[in-house]
Design a protein around this motif. Structure first.
Motif, mmCIF file in Angstrom:
data_model
loop_
_atom_site.group_PDB
_atom_site.id
_atom_site.type_symbol
_atom_site.label_atom_id
_atom_site.label_comp_id
_atom_site.label_asym_id
_atom_site.label_seq_id
_atom_site.Cartn_x
_atom_site.Cartn_y
_atom_site.Cartn_z
ATOM 1 N N LEU A 60 0.833 -1.210 0.000
ATOM 2 C CA LEU A 60 0.000 0.000 0.000
ATOM 3 C C LEU A 60 0.862 1.253 0.000
ATOM 4 O O LEU A 60 0.560 2.237 -0.688
ATOM 5 N N ALA A 61 1.927 1.232 0.790
ATOM 6 C CA ALA A 61 2.839 2.377 0.811
ATOM 7 C C ALA A 61 3.477 2.583 -0.557
ATOM 8 O O ALA A 61 3.650 3.731 -1.017
ATOM 9 N N LEU A 62 3.833 1.492 -1.240
ATOM 10 C CA LEU A 62 4.419 1.591 -2.579
ATOM 11 C C LEU A 62 3.418 2.163 -3.577
ATOM 12 O O LEU A 62 3.768 3.021 -4.402
ATOM 13 N N VAL A 63 2.159 1.695 -3.503
ATOM 14 C CA VAL A 63 1.115 2.221 -4.389
ATOM 15 C C VAL A 63 0.951 3.724 -4.168
ATOM 16 O O VAL A 63 0.856 4.509 -5.121
ATOM 17 N N ALA A 64 0.911 4.126 -2.902
ATOM 18 C CA ALA A 64 0.755 5.554 -2.592
ATOM 19 C C ALA A 64 1.933 6.363 -3.111
ATOM 20 O O ALA A 64 1.756 7.473 -3.627
ATOM 21 N N THR B 162 -7.128 11.269 0.573
ATOM 22 C CA THR B 162 -7.844 10.406 -0.355
ATOM 23 C C THR B 162 -7.944 8.994 0.225
ATOM 24 O O THR B 162 -7.231 8.661 1.176
ATOM 25 N N PRO B 163 -8.834 8.135 -0.321
ATOM 26 C CA PRO B 163 -8.899 6.752 0.158
ATOM 27 C C PRO B 163 -7.555 6.037 0.105
ATOM 28 O O PRO B 163 -7.168 5.346 1.053
ATOM 29 N N THR B 164 -6.825 6.216 -0.994
ATOM 30 C CA THR B 164 -5.504 5.580 -1.102
ATOM 31 C C THR B 164 -4.546 6.135 -0.060
ATOM 32 O O THR B 164 -3.800 5.397 0.588
ATOM 33 N N GLY B 165 -4.569 7.445 0.123
ATOM 34 C CA GLY B 165 -3.666 8.066 1.091
ATOM 35 C C GLY B 165 -3.947 7.635 2.515
ATOM 36 O O GLY B 165 -3.017 7.387 3.293
ATOM 37 N N SER B 166 -5.227 7.495 2.864
ATOM 38 C CA SER B 166 -5.574 7.144 4.246
ATOM 39 C C SER B 166 -5.127 5.724 4.584
ATOM 40 O O SER B 166 -4.502 5.490 5.622
ATOM 41 N N VAL B 167 -5.428 4.752 3.707
ATOM 42 C CA VAL B 167 -5.045 3.372 4.020
ATOM 43 C C VAL B 167 -3.538 3.170 3.905
ATOM 44 O O VAL B 167 -2.952 2.366 4.643
ATOM 45 N N ALA B 168 -2.898 3.906 2.981
ATOM 46 C CA ALA B 168 -1.447 3.768 2.835
ATOM 47 C C ALA B 168 -0.731 4.273 4.078
ATOM 48 O O ALA B 168 0.241 3.656 4.538
ATOM 49 N N ILE C 298 -1.955 4.473 7.239
ATOM 50 C CA ILE C 298 -2.206 3.631 8.410
ATOM 51 C C ILE C 298 -1.544 2.271 8.255
ATOM 52 O O ILE C 298 -0.824 1.802 9.150
ATOM 53 N N PHE C 299 -1.762 1.621 7.123
ATOM 54 C CA PHE C 299 -1.197 0.281 6.955
ATOM 55 C C PHE C 299 0.309 0.320 6.730
ATOM 56 O O PHE C 299 1.019 -0.630 7.090
ATOM 57 N N GLY C 300 0.806 1.385 6.117
ATOM 58 C CA GLY C 300 2.249 1.494 5.951
ATOM 59 C C GLY C 300 2.972 1.517 7.284
ATOM 60 O O GLY C 300 3.969 0.808 7.486
ATOM 61 N N TRP C 301 2.461 2.304 8.218
ATOM 62 C CA TRP C 301 3.088 2.369 9.541
ATOM 63 C C TRP C 301 2.772 1.146 10.376
ATOM 64 O O TRP C 301 3.571 0.756 11.245
ATOM 65 N N SER C 302 1.634 0.503 10.128
ATOM 66 C CA SER C 302 1.360 -0.750 10.845
ATOM 67 C C SER C 302 2.323 -1.839 10.398
ATOM 68 O O SER C 302 2.684 -2.724 11.197
#
Length: 324
Positions: A45-49, A208-214, A216-220
């Motif tokens: 997800l971080a890579l996609v963002a 954005t939706p991509t930014g929000s999940v990236a 949170i999940f990137g740091w998780s």
């Protein structure tokens, strides 16, 4: 209706987790698999963002707080403070970090709470309490934090679906459950609720939706990495282990989270959590069709109630007028 479909697709993808794990290598510990899932999915997800941010400056944040998306979100949580259009990008990012930290910590904490709860009381009761309590806790937190009651329609649909999940699992047939295990499973449900509300808060603040999940999940993924390194990783040396890890990470985290975030974009967190009850519904169907498990008459009734609850919440959203 499109956003309801997005949330349901996310629940369906999440529901493949148990079957994928059952078809994977026998020696893989649940905590190890769960940590690998978060690390792979969060990193992806971080890579996609990062790729999207290189292509567009608005891929992760909406620079216009008064956009239609922000107005729509304000209707769902009316008492939440509006984003300050005069705030600098640095101030906006600084304001987001506490929300990101809370959401990421909730995702990391979900894994041990869920797996310990199921190990004490069994998969059926542990899963029912964890997933079934998610919508109730989400709605309660949304009500307490934002002074917004999710509505009696949401309450009715949630109760119907949760009753269906209880019947579907067969919980209560094997005697009383251990209180410690129940508390751990409830903690897992609370972790999911906190993540959903954290992602919703970032969307309201202009991410954005991509930014929000990236975020949170990137740091998780960073937080889950130490847990992964402390577990036995020999299962990753097999082809089945690699395939399982990639499916769990890329499909049930990366792809599913993007669908979930797009659902949260126009739905309340409590509604999304209720639609998320499609996860155990999917897991049950896969258990019957793929793993050849047998459903009792009680479980079939539960299956029908879950479908009815999900259809009810979806139809209520479809009949709601779209804001101008």
């Amino acid at each position: 209706m499109r956003h309801v479909l997005f949330a349901l697709i996310a629940a369906i993808l999440f529901g493949t987790t148990g079957t994928a794990q059952a078809l994977g290598p026998d020696g893989a510990a649940s905590l190890s698999v769960g940590s690998a899932r978060i690390v792979i999915g969060g990193a992806a997800l971080a890579l996609v963002a990062w790729v999207l941010s290189r292509r567009s400056s608005t891929a992760l944040r909406d620079p216009m707080p008064g956009s239609p998306t922000s107005d729509m979100l304000s209707l769902h949580i009316p008492n939440l403070p509006e984003p300050d259009p005069q705030s600098s990008p640095v101030e906006k990012r600084r304001r987001a970090w506490p929300v990101v930290a809370i959401g990421a910590a909730a995702i990391v904490a979900y894994q041990p709470a869920f797996f310990l709860g199921t190990s004490i009381n069994g998969v059926a009761i542990g899963t029912v309490v964890a997933i079934g309590s998610g919508p109730i806790i989400t709605g309660a937190l949304e009500w307490a934090l934002f002074r917004r009651f999710p509505g009696f329609a949401w309450l009715a649909a949630t109760v119907i679906a949760v009753v269906g999940i209880v019947l579907l699992s067969g919980a209560g047939e094997a005697g009383s459950a251990d209180a410690t295990g129940l508390l751990l499973s409830l903690a897992a449900g609370a972790c999911y609720a906190i993540y959903a509300l954290s992602a919703k808060q970032l969307l309201i603040d202009g991410w954005t939706p991509t930014g929000s999940v990236a975020l949170i999940f990137g740091w998780s993924a960073v937080g889950a990495l130490p847990f992964l390194l402390l577990t036995d990783l020999s299962w990753l040396a097999t082809l089945d282990g690699v395939v399982m890890a990639l499916w769990l990470g890329l499909v049930t985290i990366t792809v599913a989270s993007l669908f979930l975030a797009n659902g949260l974009k126009a739905l309340s967190a409590s509604t999304v959590a209720t639609l998320g009850l499609g996860e155990p519904f999917t897991a049950t169907l896969l258990g019957v069709l793929v793993l050849h498990e047998v459903l009792s008459g009680r479980a079939l009734v539960g299956l029908a109630l879950v479908v009815f609850g999900l259809v009810l919440i979806g139809s209520l959203r479809a009949r709601r007028p779209v804001p101008a």
